[in-house]
Design an enzyme around this catalytic site. Structure first.
Site, PDB file in Angstrom:
ATOM      1  CG  HIS A 137      20.522   2.172  27.348  1.00 26.36           C
ATOM      2  ND1 HIS A 137      20.838   2.072  26.010  1.00 26.36           N
ATOM      3  CD2 HIS A 137      20.270   3.484  27.551  1.00 26.36           C
ATOM      4  CE1 HIS A 137      20.802   3.258  25.455  1.00 26.36           C
ATOM      5  NE2 HIS A 137      20.444   4.131  26.360  1.00 26.36           N
TER       6      HIS A 137
ATOM      7  CD  GLU B  66      18.994   6.314  30.467  1.00 25.50           C
ATOM      8  OE1 GLU B  66      18.709   7.190  29.619  1.00 25.50           O
ATOM      9  OE2 GLU B  66      20.072   5.691  30.452  1.00 25.50           O
ATOM     10  CG  HIS B  67      15.747   5.064  26.572  1.00 26.87           C
ATOM     11  ND1 HIS B  67      15.687   5.633  25.323  1.00 26.87           N
ATOM     12  CD2 HIS B  67      17.062   5.071  26.912  1.00 26.87           C
ATOM     13  CE1 HIS B  67      16.903   5.962  24.927  1.00 26.87           C
ATOM     14  NE2 HIS B  67      17.760   5.619  25.872  1.00 26.87           N
TER      15      HIS B  67
ATOM     16  CD  GLU C 248      20.880   5.623  22.715  1.00 25.65           C
ATOM     17  OE1 GLU C 248      21.751   5.638  23.602  1.00 25.65           O
ATOM     18  OE2 GLU C 248      19.660   5.766  22.938  1.00 25.65           O
TER      19      GLU C 248
END
Length: 841
Positions: free
Chosen positions: A55, A58-59, A136
């Site tokens: 994840h 991806e950022h 997040e």
């Protein structure tokens, strides 16, 4: 929008020299193009020592690459084009996708391949982005669905990757360590290459052009073979009942099924089952349970699926009565599954399912099509129906072969359990039993709007309150917008919730028939929108008009309860999204108090005072007869004169919607209305909005790390147009966020003064070129026309705005920024916190 092929004809896949798998969809006549990249690696493939690494990567890919800085990369580029983009890391794949004007597809793809193949992975950017993931994580730690899935993973099999923590946070991403950096680079090298990636492209370009673009991407990626990944077995180790404490979310009842060893056609079989389990057709599961006052809704979710194994969840939102009888609900769902798995259901239900899927893809936007076809087994004209039926039998046998895991969520106090990720208050409970009821299930009724059988004829007269706008849309789409105005400053939340609830089944059926049905509460006005397959709209309007005029008695009770629940913020929906839902109502007269309880007499009196106006666009003249016949039966009175538009108040208004409840995060909206209604003013603000959008995101999200939900844009809510700034933060107060917004606007004044004149002229020219919706983009064209009328302008307003944009110079944007910064037309702030000082009313 026109396609060169049947919408349910699956695009074929080819493999390019470096291993990139490609599907191409030429869409003749479309003004938009889209791209979707699927990397076949996800959170379960990351090193177990570093949860969230996939994840995190991806950022990071959006934060600069070899040939494009972060300010020049894919995200600001697509935003600058007025497009849309996103990315998603799932258990076994990661998707990157965008849609934008067709002539910009090649530039978008260049940025996409560069960020995938050559990311900078700058250490400073990693430190900053880790804080975004921490924000997040903190937001998701309050999200009901996230916590439910974490609880299910813990209960089903704590040793399976599904039970693991994969979101990532400050503790699991030690970016300062050399071992972590080696793992990050190793994951990128192992999976971000042509052999591990699929590319789907859709646009108006000829197939040869799309093929050339795909070949360029293939050449830009490293060439390695596909990595095969092991799949550990999935076995439910605790077929029992559990309770999860969720203090601020609506109660839920979940039935979870752990499945393994299913054939590949279980994927379309699950989609088929989902369509019927969540069906709101008369006689269906949802309708029967709702009629028994046991549930509000039923849906099927698949939080994990890979290689024939997964977790399938039937999620119910019970009523108070349903929460008191969970065993009755569990037995009802299982009994319905036994009924539905009978061979007698297959043929009629399957034929209806085919019509539903065909209609859902007819005139779908390019990106919607790509997201459907990225699954190679998605239902299509050439699907192996016998294999799907067999897979459905095996699927049903597993689901009914052993008791599901049952999870109840409510405010009941539970002890905290030890987890490696999201905090959970979870406990096991003895299974509850009930005497099976004889539900007498029947075949759900067919959706009549899928085959409307419209009798065409032209209208003898069209009501003056309805604007009829041609020409006929050649792809068969139409849009009907209706707006009822009440006394200025009055609002009726209980009654609007009553109608929303009463229209719930109709909205579902309309969606199946290719029509989006939306009922909107705008405070002192209500709006009904019907957009999509034109032939179905007259029948839909005719059938729902009696519901608008006189909803069922039970809808009033539910509407009152929904209004009371909606008055408080919850963890069911992202906090900033809840504020956005409230904003249109808060832009009306702030001194008005909600009126009218949910009662049939109150609604009847309200309709007597309501005046309606509308817009019908894209319809063939031969549909005008049945459509105007339905319109003549609408409640309310046709407005004989244009409804007067409100004038922005030159004050700063602050709406604290917290209800004095303490919350772990702060959500903040700032809406700045246009200071005047001239085309030049609106043109200046729209171009300014595009210029500052990427900078605002970069400053508050990446540099200040206030949170992961950060955006700004020019937008319109009903008649109110202006600039919107939105932030959700786990660390900053509403006052601090406001200070950051004001500082950003002040700094933007300096930057605008130093900006090259040619940059400003180019931005204005590009905005002008793209402002007027293309005739082939019916949805955008209809939306622009309706927004123009709502704001009190003529339908040709977009042309007027585009012309004004071409004449803009630096001083025009400077004046617009000054008016915005000094709140010349007032400001409207919405937050779950009180106003910072007495300067706000």
């Amino acid at each position: 929008m026109h396609s060169s092929a049947d919408p349910v004809q699956q695009p074929s896949q080819t493999v390019l020299p470096n291993g990139l798998r490609v599907r191409l969809m030429p869409l003749l006549g479309s003004s938009q193009a889209a791209a979707l990249v699927r990397v076949h690696a996800g959170s379960h493939d990351a090193p177990s020592a570093y949860p969230g690494l996939a994840h995190f990567l991806e950022h990071l890919l959006f934060l600069g690459s070899r040939n494009y800085t972060a300010a020049e990369g894919l995200m600001p580029f697509v935003q600058g084009c007025g497009g849309q983009l996103n990315a998603s890391t799932r258990e076994r794949h990661t998707d990157f996708f965008f849609q934008l004007p067709a002539d910009q597809l090649e530039e978008g793809l260049r940025r996409l391949v560069d960020m995938l193949a050559n990311p900078l992975l700058d250490p400073g950017a990693q430190l900053r982005e880790r804080e975004v993931l921490q924000a997040e994580y903190q937001a998701r730690a309050q999200d009901a669905e996230t916590l439910c899935d974490a609880a299910l993973g813990h209960a089903i099999d704590p040793t399976h990757p599904f039970a693991g923590f994969h979101a990532g946070n400050r503790d699991t991403l030690p970016v300062e360590d050399a071992a972590f950096q080696e793992a990050l680079l190793g994951y990128h090298r192992r999976f971000y290459h042509a052999g591990q990636i699929e590319l789907l492209l859709a646009g108006p370009q000829h197939e040869e052009v799309l093929q050339c673009l795909a070949e360029q991407m293939d050449a830009g990626l490293a060439s390695h073979p596909l990595v095969r990944r092991e799949v550990p077995p999935l076995r439910c180790k605790a077929n029992g009942w559990f309770r999860l404490q969720l203090s601020t979310a609506q109660p839920r009842l979940l039935l979870a099924f752990a499945l393994d060893g299913l054939p590949e056609h279980a994927v379309p079989a699950l989609d088929y089952l989902s369509a019927w389990l969540a069906s709101e057709a008369p006689g269906g599961l949802t309708q029967r349970l709702r009629d028994a006052e046991l549930v509000q809704s039923v849906k099927l979710r698949i939080p994990y699926w890979y290689a024939g194994q997964g977790v399938v969840v039937v999620e119910l939102l019970p009523t108070e009565r349903g929460m008191a009888a969970p065993a009755e609900l569990v037995e009802a769902v299982l009994d319905w599954l036994r009924f539905f798995s009978d061979d007698a259901r297959w043929q009629p239900c399957h034929e209806e399912y085919q019509r539903i899927r065909h209609r859902s893809l007819q005139n779908a936007e390019p990106l919607t099509r790509l997201r459907y076809w990225v699954d190679p087994l998605a239902w299509n004209l050439n699907s192996d129906e016998a294999a799907i039926k067999q897979a459905l039998s095996l699927l049903s046998a597993q689901m009914l072969g052993c008791a599901p895991l049952v999870l109840i969520t409510d405010k009941t106090s539970c002890a905290a359990i030890e987890t490696s990720g999201f905090p959970l208050r979870l406990q096991s409970e003895p299974p509850q039993r009930t005497v099976p009821a004889d539900w007498g299930w029947q075949q759900p009724a067919a959706n009549p709007w899928l085959t409307p059988g419209l009798l065409r004829y032209e209208a003898a007269d069209i009501p003056p309150a309805l604007r009829w706008q041609g020409p006929e849309d050649m792809s068969g789409q139409g849009a009907l917008f209706l707006r009822w105005q009440f006394m200025r400053g009055e609002s009726f939340p209980a009654l609007s919730h009553t109608l929303t609830h009463a229209l719930q089944s109709a909205a579902w059926a309309a969606q199946q028939a290719g029509v989006a049905l939306r009922f909107e509460d705008l405070g002192d006005a209500w709006c009904l929108r019907l957009e999509g397959f034109a032939e179905a709209i007259p029948a839909i309007l005719s059938d729902i008009t009696p519901v608008l005029s006189a909803p069922p008695a039970a809808a009033f009770t539910e509407g009152q309860a929904l209004a009371e629940r909606d008055a408080a913020l919850s963890s069911d929906v992202m906090l900033v999204r809840q504020l956005l839902n409230r904003l249109p109502r808060l832009l009306m007269d702030p001194t008005a108090a909600p009126g009218q309880t949910a009662a049939s007499s109150s609604l009847a009196r309200l309709w007597q005072t309501a005046q309606w106006q509308g817009l019908a666009i894209g319809f063939a003249s031969s549909i005008s007869g049945p459509l105007t016949d339905a319109i003549h039966t609408l409640p309310g009175t046709p407005a004989l004169f244009p409804v007067a538009r409100s004038v922005p108040a030159t004050v700063k208004r602050w709406h604290d919607v917290s209800g004095a409840a303490a919350m772990p995060e702060t959500a903040f909206l700032l809406f700045c209305p246009l200071p005047d209604r001239t085309a030049k003013c609106e043109a200046s603000w729209r171009v300014l909005g595009r210029l500052i959008e990427a900078d605002f995101f970069r400053r508050l999200r990446s540099e200040l790390q206030l949170g992961y939900a950060v955006f700004s844009r020019f937008c319109q809510f009903d008649e109110h147009a202006g600039m919107l700034f939105a932030v959700q933060s786990p660390t900053a107060s509403a006052n601090e966020i406001l200070d950051h917004v004001e500082q950003f606007l002040s700094d933007s004044t300096v930057k605008l003064a130093e900006q090259d004149e040619d940059v400003i002229e180019r931005a204005a020219r590009q905005a002008s070129d793209r402002h007027v919706a293309s005739a082939s983009d019916f949805r955008a064209q209809a939306e622009q026309a309706w927004q123009s009328l709502q704001a009190g302008h003529e339908i040709d307003r977009p042309i007027e705005i585009a012309a004004a944009m071409r004449t803009l110079q630096r001083q025009d944007l400077t004046a617009a920024l000054e008016a915005l910064r000094l709140a010349r037309a007032g400001w409207v702030a919405v937050a779950n916190a009180p106003a910072p000082d007495s300067g706000w009313t």
